[in-house]
Every structure is written in C-alpha cells, then in structure tokens.
Design an enzyme around this catalytic site. Sequence first.
Site, PDB file in Angstrom:
ATOM      1  N   TYR A   1     -14.052  -2.169  10.995  1.00  0.00           N
ATOM      2  CA  TYR A   1     -12.630  -1.798  10.934  1.00  0.00           C
ATOM      3  C   TYR A   1     -11.954  -2.161  12.263  1.00  0.00           C
ATOM      4  CZ  TYR A   1      -8.647   1.476  10.262  1.00  0.00           C
ATOM      5  OH  TYR A   1      -7.401   2.051  10.125  1.00  0.00           O
TER       6      TYR A   1
ATOM      7  N   GLY B   1       0.833  -1.209   0.000  1.00  0.00           N
ATOM      8  CA  GLY B   1       0.000   0.000   0.000  1.00  0.00           C
ATOM      9  C   GLY B   1       0.865   1.257   0.000  1.00  0.00           C
TER      10      GLY B   1
ATOM     11  N   ILE C   1       0.572   6.735   4.406  1.00  0.00           N
ATOM     12  CA  ILE C   1       1.557   6.222   5.356  1.00  0.00           C
ATOM     13  C   ILE C   1       2.557   5.300   4.649  1.00  0.00           C
ATOM     14  CG2 ILE C   1       1.824   4.728   7.395  1.00  0.00           C
ATOM     15  CD1 ILE C   1      -0.985   5.794   8.310  1.00  0.00           C
TER      16      ILE C   1
END
Length: 250
Positions: A146, A7, A12
């Site tokens: 989540y 990712g 981040i």
Amino acid sequence: MSAVVTGAGAGIGAATARELARRGHAVAVTDIDLDAARVVASELDGLAVELDVTSAASIEAAVERIGSELGPVEVWVSNAGISTMHPFLEVPEGDFDAAMTVNAKGVFLCGQAAARHMIASGTEGSIVNVASMAGKRGGVPFLSHYVASKFAVVGMTQAMAYELAPHGIRVNAVCPGYVATAMQQRELAWEAELRNMTPEEVRDLYVADTPLGRLETPEDVARAIAFLAGRDAEFVTGEAIAVNGGAFMD
Ligand SMILES: NC(=O)c1ccc[n+]([C@@H]2O[C@H](COP(=O)([O-])OP(=O)(O)OC[C@H]3O[C@@H](n4cnc5c(N)ncnc54)[C@H](O)[C@@H]3O)[C@@H](O)[C@H]2O)c1
C-alpha cells in the site's frame, strides 16, 4: 460545471461527493459498486455512474456520459482505493499487484481521462488525488505494498501538476491519517490479529498517535479536498497536503 468523485459509494468518497454538492457542484457519484453509488447520489441529487478505475474503457464511457448529462467536468477527485495488511515478508504478489493497479494505475488512468476531457472542453479544472500519510512515510506496519502505491500517487501528482499547468489544470493530493471508514474497520481487525491485540486496543493506538486526539472523520478529508478543488486554492498545485490531526508529524 460538474464534479466527479471515484469510489464515492462509501467513506471518504461519499463525504466528498456530499461536500462538493453542498458547494454547488453537479456531482457524478461514481463507484465500481453501482448500488452504493446510487444510494449516495439519491441523497444529493447527483448522477450515479458505474466506474472501475482500473479500466480505461470504463473511465472513458463514464466521462462521456457525465460530460453530456452534467456538463464539462471542472473537478475530478480520484479517491477509489483498496488496502490489505501483511508483514512485508508475507505480502502475496497478488496483493501487491492489486494495490498498484487500483491505487496507482487507477489515479493514472483517471487523471489522463479527466485532463484530456478538460483540455478538449477548454476547462481550467482541478484534479485532487487521495493518497495517504503512507504516501509520505514508509514507517507504518503491514502496509508495504500500500505504501508503494501511495508514494506513487504523490509522485504522479507532482508530475501531472507540472505537465498540466500550461493547460490551467491544477493537480494536488491529500494525505489522510486514521479515517473512520469501512476500510479502517477492516484494517482494525487485521492489525489486531497481527499484533495479538483487540480491535479496540488498536483503535486506541491510532487515537494516541493523533495529536488532535480523535479519529479522523471522512468529512475532515472532504473539506480539505473541496478546498484544494476550489478557487481558494487557485495558486496551489503539485502539493500533497497532510490532513491527519498531526499524526506522523516529523
Ligand atoms: N480510511 C483511512 O484511514 C484512509 C487513510 C488514508 C487514505 N485513505 C484512502 O482514501 C480513499 C478512500 O478510502 P475509504 O477509507 O473511504 O475506503 P472504503 O473502502 O470505505 O471505500 C472505498 C470505495 O472505493 C470503491 N472502489 C474500490 N475499488 C474500486 C475500483 N476499482 N473502481 C472504483 N471504485 C472502487 C469501493 O467500492 C468503495 O465504495 C482510498 O484511496 C484510501 O486508500 C484512507
């Protein structure tokens, strides 16, 4: 020795790829979005690789290529993740499944592939999983699915650390707070609608909830990840450290 970040085309992950490159690693910038990975990789002379963390075949192909082009993988950062926001009573089953598949199963599949590669290449490496403060505390609004996926990441980090320690592989996690990324931009819009506020008002709530008094930057998280990945943390394993400016302090 190389470092892999999942990712890493944005937020981040991109900041982590930059930080690891700055510290001398040959970095594989991986993402499901290859174009985004290419942009980041070109900035730091890294290798852009398409990698979907939900697919064992995609991960294995990426590991094979990275190992042969950059050398044995010493650092693996499982950062890729997704979020949506809904009141608990209204979470669509598909959103629960998607959060668990990308955030939890993705960390599991990547951890297996990374550890198998490290063991086969005789590398005493380090794995860092990106969890969340929502992986330590369930009392956050609209994120129950989540939360479930990130608690899974924290638990799996401990279990992986325990079983991989005999191979000299350390496994830790970071738990960021309110990080200013594209994910946060989406969450500000959703939360504003759900609370009948403006996104700016919600952002002010995030800052007010953070004792150090500002939104977190991707670089704040990246430096903590690089610390856990590196020699300064050589006797640290199985930890999930808060990197959040003091938000959610007990
Ligand atoms: N932003 C925050 O406030 C915050 C707080 C705590 C934890 N986190 C966690 O940090 C991590 C990164 O978040 P961010 O804010 O940078 O997000 P982001 O949405 O800005 O970037 C996520 C990146 O992951 C990639 N990605 C999505 N699904 C993928 C898949 N299946 N395989 C590979 N790549 C995939 C996207 O293409 C994107 O480039 C996530 O795990 C997130 O849950 C973020």
